[in-house]
Design a protein around this motif. Structure first.
Motif, PDB file in Angstrom:
ATOM      1  N   SER A 172       0.854  -1.239   0.116  1.00  0.00           N
ATOM      2  CA  SER A 172       0.015  -0.008  -0.059  1.00  0.00           C
ATOM      3  C   SER A 172       0.808   1.162  -0.057  1.00  0.00           C
ATOM      4  O   SER A 172       0.251   2.409  -0.001  1.00  0.00           O
ATOM      5  N   GLU A 173       2.181   1.020  -0.048  1.00  0.00           N
ATOM      6  CA  GLU A 173       3.229   2.250   0.069  1.00  0.00           C
ATOM      7  C   GLU A 173       3.619   2.580  -1.209  1.00  0.00           C
ATOM      8  O   GLU A 173       3.409   3.752  -1.720  1.00  0.00           O
ATOM      9  N   GLU A 174       4.344   1.761  -1.705  1.00  0.00           N
ATOM     10  CA  GLU A 174       5.300   1.993  -3.007  1.00  0.00           C
ATOM     11  C   GLU A 174       5.409   0.759  -3.802  1.00  0.00           C
ATOM     12  O   GLU A 174       5.383  -0.164  -3.236  1.00  0.00           O
ATOM     13  N   PRO A 175       5.850   1.031  -5.065  1.00  0.00           N
ATOM     14  CA  PRO A 175       6.204  -0.455  -5.794  1.00  0.00           C
ATOM     15  C   PRO A 175       7.334  -1.294  -5.125  1.00  0.00           C
ATOM     16  O   PRO A 175       8.436  -0.651  -4.556  1.00  0.00           O
ATOM     17  N   LEU A 176       7.164  -2.599  -5.040  1.00  0.00           N
ATOM     18  CA  LEU A 176       8.369  -3.177  -4.424  1.00  0.00           C
ATOM     19  C   LEU A 176       9.099  -3.719  -5.717  1.00  0.00           C
ATOM     20  O   LEU A 176       9.120  -4.837  -6.052  1.00  0.00           O
ATOM     21  N   LEU A 177      10.305  -2.948  -5.875  1.00  0.00           N
ATOM     22  CA  LEU A 177      11.186  -3.531  -7.224  1.00  0.00           C
ATOM     23  C   LEU A 177      12.516  -4.016  -6.570  1.00  0.00           C
ATOM     24  O   LEU A 177      13.037  -4.774  -7.179  1.00  0.00           O
ATOM     25  N   ASN A 178      12.936  -3.169  -5.835  1.00  0.00           N
ATOM     26  CA  ASN A 178      14.397  -3.263  -5.348  1.00  0.00           C
ATOM     27  C   ASN A 178      14.552  -3.616  -3.947  1.00  0.00           C
ATOM     28  O   ASN A 178      13.309  -3.447  -3.111  1.00  0.00           O
ATOM     29  N   PRO A 179      15.403  -4.519  -3.435  1.00  0.00           N
ATOM     30  CA  PRO A 179      15.633  -4.877  -2.035  1.00  0.00           C
ATOM     31  C   PRO A 179      15.188  -3.878  -1.095  1.00  0.00           C
ATOM     32  O   PRO A 179      14.232  -3.789  -0.053  1.00  0.00           O
ATOM     33  N   GLN A 242      -4.527  -2.533  -1.435  1.00  0.00           N
ATOM     34  CA  GLN A 242      -3.269  -2.384  -1.861  1.00  0.00           C
ATOM     35  C   GLN A 242      -3.110  -1.742  -3.084  1.00  0.00           C
ATOM     36  O   GLN A 242      -3.997  -1.950  -4.143  1.00  0.00           O
ATOM     37  N   ASP A 243      -1.971  -0.829  -3.153  1.00  0.00           N
ATOM     38  CA  ASP A 243      -1.909   0.089  -4.315  1.00  0.00           C
ATOM     39  C   ASP A 243      -1.113  -0.577  -5.459  1.00  0.00           C
ATOM     40  O   ASP A 243      -1.271  -0.311  -6.713  1.00  0.00           O
ATOM     41  N   HIS A 244      -0.149  -1.625  -5.033  1.00  0.00           N
ATOM     42  CA  HIS A 244       0.967  -2.132  -5.900  1.00  0.00           C
ATOM     43  C   HIS A 244       0.981  -3.423  -5.894  1.00  0.00           C
ATOM     44  O   HIS A 244       0.863  -3.999  -4.796  1.00  0.00           O
ATOM     45  N   MET A 245       1.143  -3.995  -7.172  1.00  0.00           N
ATOM     46  CA  MET A 245       1.570  -5.495  -6.872  1.00  0.00           C
ATOM     47  C   MET A 245       2.824  -5.788  -7.917  1.00  0.00           C
ATOM     48  O   MET A 245       2.705  -5.419  -9.109  1.00  0.00           O
ATOM     49  N   THR A 246       3.636  -6.470  -7.371  1.00  0.00           N
ATOM     50  CA  THR A 246       4.916  -6.791  -8.228  1.00  0.00           C
ATOM     51  C   THR A 246       4.963  -8.389  -8.523  1.00  0.00           C
ATOM     52  O   THR A 246       4.655  -9.253  -7.505  1.00  0.00           O
ATOM     53  N   ARG A 300      -7.499  -9.728 -15.336  1.00  0.00           N
ATOM     54  CA  ARG A 300      -8.486  -8.881 -14.699  1.00  0.00           C
ATOM     55  C   ARG A 300      -8.043  -7.597 -13.684  1.00  0.00           C
ATOM     56  O   ARG A 300      -8.486  -6.644 -13.760  1.00  0.00           O
ATOM     57  N   LEU A 301      -6.758  -8.185 -12.921  1.00  0.00           N
ATOM     58  CA  LEU A 301      -6.406  -7.031 -12.152  1.00  0.00           C
ATOM     59  C   LEU A 301      -5.657  -5.947 -12.744  1.00  0.00           C
ATOM     60  O   LEU A 301      -5.591  -4.783 -12.368  1.00  0.00           O
ATOM     61  N   LYS A 302      -5.051  -6.465 -14.226  1.00  0.00           N
ATOM     62  CA  LYS A 302      -4.545  -5.254 -14.787  1.00  0.00           C
ATOM     63  C   LYS A 302      -5.521  -4.254 -15.334  1.00  0.00           C
ATOM     64  O   LYS A 302      -4.969  -3.150 -15.675  1.00  0.00           O
ATOM     65  N   ARG A 303      -6.689  -4.745 -15.457  1.00  0.00           N
ATOM     66  CA  ARG A 303      -7.685  -3.864 -15.961  1.00  0.00           C
ATOM     67  C   ARG A 303      -8.332  -2.903 -14.764  1.00  0.00           C
ATOM     68  O   ARG A 303      -9.213  -2.154 -15.032  1.00  0.00           O
ATOM     69  N   ASN A 304      -7.927  -3.406 -13.628  1.00  0.00           N
ATOM     70  CA  ASN A 304      -8.673  -2.748 -12.378  1.00  0.00           C
ATOM     71  C   ASN A 304      -7.773  -1.678 -12.081  1.00  0.00           C
ATOM     72  O   ASN A 304      -6.483  -1.731 -11.782  1.00  0.00           O
ATOM     73  N   GLU A 305      -8.428  -0.459 -11.762  1.00  0.00           N
ATOM     74  CA  GLU A 305      -7.686   0.891 -11.240  1.00  0.00           C
ATOM     75  C   GLU A 305      -7.334   0.915  -9.962  1.00  0.00           C
ATOM     76  O   GLU A 305      -6.558   1.785  -9.674  1.00  0.00           O
ATOM     77  N   ALA A 306      -7.873  -0.200  -9.081  1.00  0.00           N
ATOM     78  CA  ALA A 306      -7.356  -0.079  -7.833  1.00  0.00           C
ATOM     79  C   ALA A 306      -5.946  -0.440  -7.396  1.00  0.00           C
ATOM     80  O   ALA A 306      -5.599  -0.128  -6.294  1.00  0.00           O
ATOM     81  N   ILE A 307      -5.437  -1.037  -8.516  1.00  0.00           N
ATOM     82  CA  ILE A 307      -4.012  -1.331  -8.192  1.00  0.00           C
ATOM     83  C   ILE A 307      -3.222  -1.447  -9.398  1.00  0.00           C
ATOM     84  O   ILE A 307      -3.663  -1.818 -10.711  1.00  0.00           O
ATOM     85  N   GLU A 308      -1.863  -1.004  -9.115  1.00  0.00           N
ATOM     86  CA  GLU A 308      -0.966  -1.215 -10.536  1.00  0.00           C
ATOM     87  C   GLU A 308       0.191  -2.293 -10.499  1.00  0.00           C
ATOM     88  O   GLU A 308       0.346  -2.661  -9.340  1.00  0.00           O
ATOM     89  N   VAL A 309       0.234  -2.996 -11.399  1.00  0.00           N
ATOM     90  CA  VAL A 309       0.704  -4.147 -11.781  1.00  0.00           C
ATOM     91  C   VAL A 309       2.318  -4.010 -12.060  1.00  0.00           C
ATOM     92  O   VAL A 309       2.392  -2.859 -13.196  1.00  0.00           O
ATOM     93  N   HIS A 310       3.465  -4.154 -11.494  1.00  0.00           N
ATOM     94  CA  HIS A 310       4.697  -4.033 -11.792  1.00  0.00           C
ATOM     95  C   HIS A 310       5.590  -5.375 -12.158  1.00  0.00           C
ATOM     96  O   HIS A 310       5.068  -6.520 -11.540  1.00  0.00           O
ATOM     97  N   TYR A 311       6.485  -5.385 -12.950  1.00  0.00           N
ATOM     98  CA  TYR A 311       7.015  -6.592 -13.216  1.00  0.00           C
ATOM     99  C   TYR A 311       8.768  -6.348 -12.955  1.00  0.00           C
ATOM    100  O   TYR A 311       9.246  -5.171 -12.955  1.00  0.00           O
ATOM    101  N   LEU A 312       9.368  -7.339 -12.280  1.00  0.00           N
ATOM    102  CA  LEU A 312      10.727  -7.222 -11.867  1.00  0.00           C
ATOM    103  C   LEU A 312      11.672  -7.342 -13.181  1.00  0.00           C
ATOM    104  O   LEU A 312      11.384  -8.196 -14.125  1.00  0.00           O
ATOM    105  N   SER A 313      12.747  -6.485 -13.348  1.00  0.00           N
ATOM    106  CA  SER A 313      13.581  -6.814 -14.434  1.00  0.00           C
ATOM    107  C   SER A 313      14.680  -7.738 -14.195  1.00  0.00           C
ATOM    108  O   SER A 313      14.584  -8.028 -12.726  1.00  0.00           O
ATOM    109  N   ASN A 314      15.231  -8.203 -15.126  1.00  0.00           N
ATOM    110  CA  ASN A 314      16.246  -9.477 -14.839  1.00  0.00           C
ATOM    111  C   ASN A 314      17.382  -8.808 -13.655  1.00  0.00           C
ATOM    112  O   ASN A 314      17.921  -9.514 -12.796  1.00  0.00           O
ATOM    113  N   LYS A 315      17.671  -7.397 -13.906  1.00  0.00           N
ATOM    114  CA  LYS A 315      18.902  -7.075 -12.806  1.00  0.00           C
ATOM    115  C   LYS A 315      18.245  -7.040 -11.472  1.00  0.00           C
ATOM    116  O   LYS A 315      18.733  -7.334 -10.458  1.00  0.00           O
ATOM    117  N   GLN A 316      16.699  -6.575 -11.432  1.00  0.00           N
ATOM    118  CA  GLN A 316      16.289  -6.475  -9.982  1.00  0.00           C
ATOM    119  C   GLN A 316      16.240  -7.814  -9.479  1.00  0.00           C
ATOM    120  O   GLN A 316      16.237  -7.848  -8.182  1.00  0.00           O
TER     121      GLN A 316
END
Length: 351
Positions: A172-179, A242-246, A300-316
């Motif tokens: 609910s805080e920020e995207p979880l992309l880096n440790p 929740q605002d973000h999903m990784t 369905r979640l990607k179409r839902n405005e309640a949460i933003e979906v993120h993906y880890l890069s290979n480096k992350q």
């Protein structure tokens, strides 16, 4: 007074006549006919199957499919009653209820058994099984066989492993992309020392909470993050808080199907064989369809405005793996070198 006496005498005489003159006991006894419907009720075997997730999840659908197969192949002699959404027992007391015979079947997350069998932590190791085929190798190979055999010590019958999906993280805080993004976050976790060690390595604090209390604790901001499969995040509407999903795929969430050992041994051999085959068919079916269900829920979640979906890069992802190497070092003395070696073999085979 005489009237009362007369009435009483009349009633007594009537009863006496009915009992000893007008009612033939031998005829009544002989006239009782065999009722096969009543015997069917007495012979019906009922399996109470308790679980904690929603019905439209891989486990929920698998449970209903299994129940249907058993009913069909025993012609109704064995009935599996499904209690979903922790309506009967939650994930903190279902294990004890099974052992005491209050229910006959459960399918807890494998992490829930680590309190009783520490070696089961092997299935919680981060990034342990890189592909779906790797998960199948773990469940149906040496790791799964070793873990199921351990259950015999506690007089439980380990039947099979059911597939659910890879775990993702939400916040609910920020995207979880880096440790470093995990610093000062508070996560709901299942009761597994490996999972606790994982989030500690990432810099987060944790609380062990029942699955069905996760939503409420997110809503009141007691926790601000959690890890779960996409199907559980969607079906329990955790995305509303929740605002973000990784999409991290940092671990795999599966279930082990358990039966009360005494109940199992009292079943006829014919019914045992039906249950075995129904479970195997259900396992094969859910292994394939769990992937489809998670993918559908993700769309369905990607179409839902309640949460933003993120993906880890290979480096992350590599940064996550480096940060979590300490989890393996800490867990090896408990899990054992043999199972750790098997994890490493699987990783090399399916990387």
């Amino acid at each position: 007074m005489k009237t009362v006496a007369a009435i009483s005498l009349f009633i007594f005489t009537g009863i006496f006549t009915a009992l000893f003159i007008g009612f033939d006991w031998s005829e009544a006894k002989d006239s009782v006919e065999y009722d096969d419907e009543q015997e069917g009720i007495q012979q019906e075997v009922v399996i109470k199957f308790s679980h904690v997730v929603a019905e439209n999840t891989p486990k929920g659908i698998a449970a209903r499919r299994f129940a249907s197969l058993v009913k069909e192949r025993t012609e109704g002699e064995v009935k599996v009653e499904i209690y979903s959404n922790a309506t009967l027992y939650n994930d903190q007391n279902e294990y004890t209820a099974l052992k005491e015979g209050h229910i006959q079947m459960i399918a807890p997350a494998t992490s829930k058994l680590t309190d009783y069998f520490p070696k089961w932590q092997v299935l919680d190791l981060p990034f342990a099984f890189p592909t779906y085929d790797a998960v199948k190798d773990a469940y149906e190979g040496k790791i799964g066989q070793t873990l199921l055999e351990e259950l015999e010590e506690d007089h439980l019958k380990g039947m099979t492993f059911w597939y659910s999906g890879y775990k993702q993280v939400t916040s609910s805080e920020e995207p979880l992309l880096n440790p470093s993004d995990f610093n000062r976050t508070h996560f709901r976790i299942m009761p597994s020392p490996v999972i606790q060690s994982q989030f500690k390595a990432l810099g987060a604090s944790t609380s062990e909470l029942p699955f069905n209390k996760t939503y409420k604790n997110l809503a009141v901001d007691f926790i601000n993050g959690q890890e779960n499969t996409v199907s559980n995040i969607y079906s329990k509407k955790l995305y509303e808080e929740q605002d973000h999903m990784t999409i991290s795929k940092h671990g795999y969430l599966g279930y082990v199907v358990l039966m009360n050992e005494q109940f199992w041994e009292e079943l006829s051999e014919e019914n045992q064989e039906v249950i075995r085959k129904a479970l195997q068919e259900t396992t094969d079916w859910i292994r394939r369809h769990s992937i489809e269900m998670n993918d559908a829920h993700l769309r369905r979640l990607k179409r839902n405005e309640a949460i933003e979906v993120h993906y880890l890069s290979n480096k992350q992802k590599e940064l996550w793996k480096q940060k979590l190497e300490t989890v393996y070092n800490k867990a090896e003395p408990v899990i054992g070198k043999s199972l750790i070696n098997e994890v490493e073999r699987i990783q090399e085979s399916y990387q």
